[in-house]
Design an enzyme around this catalytic site. Structure first.
Site, PDB file in Angstrom:
ATOM      1  N   HIS A   1      21.217  -7.972  18.150  1.00 22.05           N
ATOM      2  CA  HIS A   1      20.263  -8.726  17.324  1.00 22.05           C
ATOM      3  C   HIS A   1      20.600  -8.065  15.990  1.00 22.05           C
ATOM      4  CE1 HIS A   1      17.729  -9.481  20.579  1.00 22.05           C
ATOM      5  NE2 HIS A   1      17.391 -10.074  19.917  1.00 22.05           N
TER       6      HIS A   1
ATOM      7  N   ASP B   1      22.794 -17.990  22.083  1.00 21.08           N
ATOM      8  CA  ASP B   1      21.859 -17.442  21.590  1.00 21.08           C
ATOM      9  C   ASP B   1      21.464 -17.595  20.046  1.00 21.08           C
ATOM     10  OD1 ASP B   1      19.484 -15.398  22.099  1.00 21.08           O
ATOM     11  OD2 ASP B   1      20.861 -13.787  22.351  1.00 21.08           O
TER      12      ASP B   1
END
Length: 434
Positions: A289, A361
Site C-alpha cells: 500500500h 490490485d
C-alpha cells in the site's frame, strides 16, 4: 515568554513551506483527508496570515516581504494544482467515442457520488465500479441498490454492456460493506475444523456474501485471499496489508479446499470471485500500500506451495485473478507482477493457459502510484491485464485514464492485446448475466 516568542517565529517561517507542499500536492492520495473543507481551511488560513502580516507593516522590511510572499504561496500552488486536475479531467471527459469504447472497459473505479460517476458510466469511460464503506455510510442498502440500478440503466440507454460492480467482502477484518451487510468471520477461522465441516461452512460464507451482494447489484467480489499465511511477523510498517489476519492458512491444501468451497457458494448466488494476490504476498514483509516490495522465492518453490491454491481454485471455477504489486524477481526483476508481461502473459496465459479475467490490485497503492504510474498502466494493458483497479481514491482515475489515453494517441498500446482482452471481458459479462 521569550522562548515562546522564538518558537512562534520559527513556526511562522516554517509553516508556509509545509502548507505550500500540501497545496501543491492537493490531489495526492495521501492528502485525500484534506480535500474539500481541509483545502478551503488551508487557503483561508494562508490568506488570513498574509493579511495580518501586511497590516502589521511587515511589507516595509525585506524579510517581512519574503514572509508575506511565502504565505501567499499555498493558495497560488493550490490553484495551479486544481487547474491541472481540471484540465486533465476535461481531457478525459472529452475523449472521443472511439477512445472511450476502446479504453473504458478496462477500468474499475471507486467513487464518492452519483454525479461524479454517472458521466463516466454513461460515456463508456469505465467498465465498472468499486463499492466500499463510504458509498453506504449514512445510507440504507435500498438507497445504494437503487443508485447502482440507475447507473446500469444509464449503461443500457447508452447501448453499453453492464457495469462490473465490485466490492471487498472477504470476511473478518475486510468487510467494507459490513454493516449493514452481514459481518462474516474470516475464512481463517475455518482452518482447524474437520474437512467436511470447513467445506460446508466455507460454502455457507460464500452464499451469505453472494446473496447479499447480488441483491445490492454487486456482481464481482474481490475475494477470497489465497496468499499463504506468513511464517514470520511482517514489518512493523505493515499498516494495511495485514495478510497474517486475512490469509486462510499456511497449508496450500487447506487454503485451496476452503477457498474452492467459498467460491462455489459465491458463484451459486450469481456473484463472481476474485483470487488474490498473485504471485502471493504471504512471504513479503513490506506493505505494498505504501512501498515497493520484492518476492525473491524461486519459481519452483512457489509452484510447489504458494501457487497451488490459485491453480486449484481456477480449475474449479470462473474466478477472476488479481495480480499484486510485488516484484517476482526470478521472472521479472524490473517491474511489479501487476504490469509484467513475463508474469501475466508468460506464466498465467501461456504456461497455465488461464484465459479468464486478470485485474491489477489498486493502482492508487504506493508501490505503483508513487513511481511511474503511466508506465505501469501502459505495460499492464500491453501485458494482457483486463481490468485496472482505481479503488481507494477515485479522483485518481482521471490521471490514470489520461495515461492510457496518451499512450493510445501515441500508438504505444498493443491493439492485439486489447482485442484479446475485450473478448475475455465479453465472455465474463455473458457468464454473469442471469
Amino acid at each position: 515568554m521569550q522562548f515562546k516568542r522564538r518558537i512562534g517565529l520559527i513556526l511562522l517561517w516554517l509553516a508556509p513551506f509545509a502548507l505550500a507542499f500540501a497545496a501543491a500536492n492537493k490531489n495526492d492520495p495521501y492528502l485525500v483527508v484534506l480535500r474539500g473543507a481541509g483545502n478551503m481551511t488551508l487557503v483561508a488560513v494562508s490568506i488570513a496570515i498574509a493579511i495580518v502580516l501586511l497590516r502589521r507593516g511587515h511589507w516595509r522590511r525585506c524579510t517581512g516581504r519574503l514572509l508575506v510572499v511565502l504565505w501567499c504561496l499555498p493558495p497560488l500552488l493550490m490553484s495551479a494544482a486544481h487547474l491541472r486536475f481540471e484540465l486533465r479531467k476535461h481531457d478525459v471527459l472529452h475523449a472521443s467515442r472511439v477512445e472511450a469504447r476502446q479504453l473504458g472497459p478496462h477500468f474499475i473505479v471507486g467513487y464518492s457520488s452519483f454525479s461524479e460517476v454517472a458521466p463516466l458510466a454513461e460515456q463508456g469511460l469505465i467498465g465498472g465500479m468499486y463499492i466500499t464503506r463510504h458509498n453506504i455510510r449514512r445510507r440504507t442498502v435500498d438507497e445504494l441498490r437503487i443508485e447502482i440500478a440507475a447507473l446500469q440503466d444509464k449503461r443500457r440507454a447508452a447501448g453499453l454492456p453492464p457495469l462490473i460492480v465490485t466490492a471487498d467482502q472477504e470476511g473478518g477484518i475486510v468487510g467494507h460493506l459490513s454493516p449493514p451487510l452481514t459481518k462474516v468471520p474470516a475464512l481463517a477461522t475455518l482452518a482447524e475444523l474437520p474437512p467436511e465441516q470447513r467445506k460446508e461452512k466455507a460454502e455457507e460464507f460464500g452464499r451469505t456474501h453472494g446473496r447479499e451482494l447480488a441483491a445490492l447489484g454487486v456482481n464481482l467480489n474481490l475475494a477470497p485471499v489465497l496468499d499463504l499465511k506468513p511464517p514470520v511477523r511482517r514489518n512493523r510498517l505493515d499498516f494495511h496489508t495485514l495478510i497474517g489476519q486475512r490469509a486462510i492458512a499456511s497449508d496450500p491444501a487447506v487454503v485451496g479446499e476452503i477457498a474452492s468451497a467459498y467460491v462455489q457458494g459465491l458463484e451459486e448466488s450469481g456473484v463472481g470471485a476474485t483470487l488474490k494476490h498473485f504471485p502471493g504476498i504471504g512471504r513479503v514483509r513490506t506493505d505494498t500500500h505504501h512501498f515497493a516490495a520484492n518476492l525473491d522465492t524461486p519459481v519452483e518453490e512457489l509452484e510447489a506451495s504458494d501457487w497451488r491454491p490459485f491453480k486449484e481454485v481456477l480449475a474449479r471455477s470462473r474466478a477472476a485473478l488479481m495480480v499484486g504489486h510485488v516484484t517476482l524477481t526470478a521472472v521479472d526483476p524490473d517491474r511489479a507482477a501487476s504490469h509484467s508481461r513475463r508474469v501475466v502473459q508468460g506464466i498465467l496465459r501461456d504456461k497455465w493457459n488461464y484465459q479468464g479475467i486478470v485485474m491489477t490490485d489498486d493502482l492508487v497503492m504506493g508501490a505503483i502510484y508513487q513511481h511511474d504510474v503511466c508506465r505501469a498502466v501502459l505495460e499492464a494493458m500491453n501485458a494482457g491485464v483486463d481490468l485496472l483497479l482505481v479503488a481507494y481514491d477515485g479522483a485518481q482515475f482521471y490521471r490514470i485514464f489520461d495515461c492510457a489515453l496518451e499512450a493510445s494517441r501515441q500508438g504505444r498500446l498493443d491493439v492485439t492485446a486489447l482485442g484479446a482482452s475485450e473478448t475475455r471481458l465479453g465472455r465474463a459479462l455473458l457468464a454473469t448475466e442471469p
